[in-house]
Design a protein around this motif. Structure first.
Motif, PDB file in Angstrom:
ATOM      1  N   LEU A 165       0.844  -1.185   0.000  1.00  0.00           N
ATOM      2  CA  LEU A 165       0.000   0.000   0.000  1.00  0.00           C
ATOM      3  C   LEU A 165       0.889   1.250   0.000  1.00  0.00           C
ATOM      4  O   LEU A 165       2.114   1.149   0.017  1.00  0.00           O
ATOM      5  CB  LEU A 165      -0.945  -0.010   1.206  1.00  0.00           C
ATOM      6  N   ARG A 166       0.288   2.418  -0.057  1.00  0.00           N
ATOM      7  CA  ARG A 166       1.055   3.648  -0.180  1.00  0.00           C
ATOM      8  C   ARG A 166       2.012   3.824   1.008  1.00  0.00           C
ATOM      9  O   ARG A 166       1.602   3.757   2.164  1.00  0.00           O
ATOM     10  CB  ARG A 166       0.106   4.857  -0.253  1.00  0.00           C
ATOM     11  N   GLN A 167       3.265   4.063   0.685  1.00  0.00           N
ATOM     12  CA  GLN A 167       4.260   4.365   1.705  1.00  0.00           C
ATOM     13  C   GLN A 167       4.472   5.874   1.746  1.00  0.00           C
ATOM     14  O   GLN A 167       4.674   6.499   0.713  1.00  0.00           O
ATOM     15  CB  GLN A 167       5.575   3.642   1.409  1.00  0.00           C
ATOM     16  N   THR A 168       4.421   6.453   2.927  1.00  0.00           N
ATOM     17  CA  THR A 168       4.427   7.902   3.062  1.00  0.00           C
ATOM     18  C   THR A 168       5.541   8.356   4.001  1.00  0.00           C
ATOM     19  O   THR A 168       6.023   7.591   4.846  1.00  0.00           O
ATOM     20  CB  THR A 168       3.080   8.413   3.610  1.00  0.00           C
ATOM     21  N   GLN A 169       5.920   9.625   3.846  1.00  0.00           N
ATOM     22  CA  GLN A 169       6.984  10.173   4.687  1.00  0.00           C
ATOM     23  C   GLN A 169       6.531  10.326   6.137  1.00  0.00           C
ATOM     24  O   GLN A 169       7.330  10.224   7.061  1.00  0.00           O
ATOM     25  CB  GLN A 169       7.439  11.533   4.138  1.00  0.00           C
ATOM     26  N   THR A 170       5.251  10.635   6.339  1.00  0.00           N
ATOM     27  CA  THR A 170       4.695  10.755   7.680  1.00  0.00           C
ATOM     28  C   THR A 170       3.387   9.969   7.731  1.00  0.00           C
ATOM     29  O   THR A 170       2.848   9.547   6.710  1.00  0.00           O
ATOM     30  CB  THR A 170       4.406  12.224   8.049  1.00  0.00           C
TER      31      THR A 170
END
Length: 323
Positions: A165-170
């Motif tokens: 799934l989407r990997q995000t910085q925060t």
């Protein structure tokens, strides 16, 4: 001074390259203007968009929010700008975010065709069949996935970042062009004019003994409430809510109207869709028995819904939307 690694005069010059515009001459107005307009990147970093600054009480203290356009994540910070233009970060809300199982997350199950409904914890067993179906729908093919995949998307919404799934910085959603609102014990003037004015004065006294709540809408479709206190300094703080170690998330609420798009937020193969960008309004309302502190929130430029949320009880009261 420096603005996140960019000299402040350069930042102002960039703005000046656009259409003619009057720049405020007072310090707070100038700082807010630069922060609202600026989209920049320090060398080697991706661009970020900064929200308008929100005064945090003492002169020179502000709240600001970021948006990372690439992955749709964001930051919320308290900062201090000294008289020489130096910037100090007081706290970062993402760094103080509770682990997923300890967050107070909620959503809304509407009654059919009515603004009424029920506030639900953002947990699998609490969701109705329709919400589970939306989590199971593949945002690319629109076909139904397994319950296991639906549960993975729910874990993503709760703050985890499962593989695939989407990997995000925060772990926070990005913040758009709208500023936040500090809900403290500020007097809205009902004591002298409302039949329940005496009770209102007592209500305000109670609010002033609590930490101020910083409300901010995120473009992942959530209303966030954070502990809005800033660290205590040498000088006394007389503002309602006082000072202290703020920045902790108190609650986050997802309205029912954004549920059809939540799968796209979690899917890393698609651009992150924006779902909410508005400044919450804070209302003190007498319900016939007691005073309550409510946040009134709209979709802003990303939709056509609105809802009311009781800040202190952590529950929605109603929601209206396209359906």
């Amino acid at each position: 001074g420096q603005t996140d690694g960019v000299p402040a005069l350069d930042a102002i010059a960039w703005i000046g390259n656009g259409p003619g515009r009057a720049i405020p001459i007072d310090r707070d107005g100038l700082v807010g203007f630069v922060q609202q307009q600026l989209v920049h990147a320090a060398p080697g970093q991706e661009p970020v968009r900064l929200s308008p600054l929100v005064p945090a009480g003492r002169s020179g203290d502000y709240f600001r929010a970021w948006l990372h356009p690439r992955d749709g994540s964001g930051r919320l910070e308290a900062i201090r700008i000294d008289a020489d233009g130096g910037l100090q970060r007081l706290w970062d809300a993402d760094a103080r975010l509770p682990i997923p199982g300890q967050r107070t997350l909620s959503t809304w199950r509407p009654d059919p065709g009515q603004p009424s409904g029920t506030t639900l914890p953002l947990e699998w067993d609490a969701l109705d069949a329709g919400q589970r179906r939306l989590l199971a729908r593949d945002p690319v093919t629109h076909r139904s996935d397994t319950d296991a995949q639906a549960r993975r998307r729910l874990r993503w919404l709760q703050g985890e970042r499962p593989e695939g799934l989407r990997q995000t910085q925060t772990r926070l959603g990005g913040y758009g062009s709208s500023p936040g609102t500090l809900a403290d014990g500020s007097d809205q003037g009902y004591a002298a004019v409302h039949p329940a004015g005496a009770a209102y004065a007592t209500f305000l006294d109670g609010l002033r003994e609590q930490p101020a709540v910083l409300l901010w809408t995120a473009d992942d479709g959530r209303l966030h409430g954070f502990d809005g206190r800033i660290p205590c300094g040498d000088e006394a703080v007389s503002e309602p809510g006082g000072c202290g170690e703020g920045g902790r998330e108190l609650f986050a609420h997802i309205p029912a109207s954004v549920w059809p798009a939540l799968g796209q937020r979690a899917d890393g193969s698609l651009a992150p869709v924006s779902l909410m960008d508005s400044r919450p309004a804070v209302a003190h309302v007498y319900d016939g028995r007691q005073w309550r502190r409510l946040a009134i929130v709209t979709a802003g430029r990303f939709g056509d819904y609105a809802f009311a949320f009781d800040i202190d009880r952590r529950q929605a009261l109603w929601e209206v939307g396209p359906e």
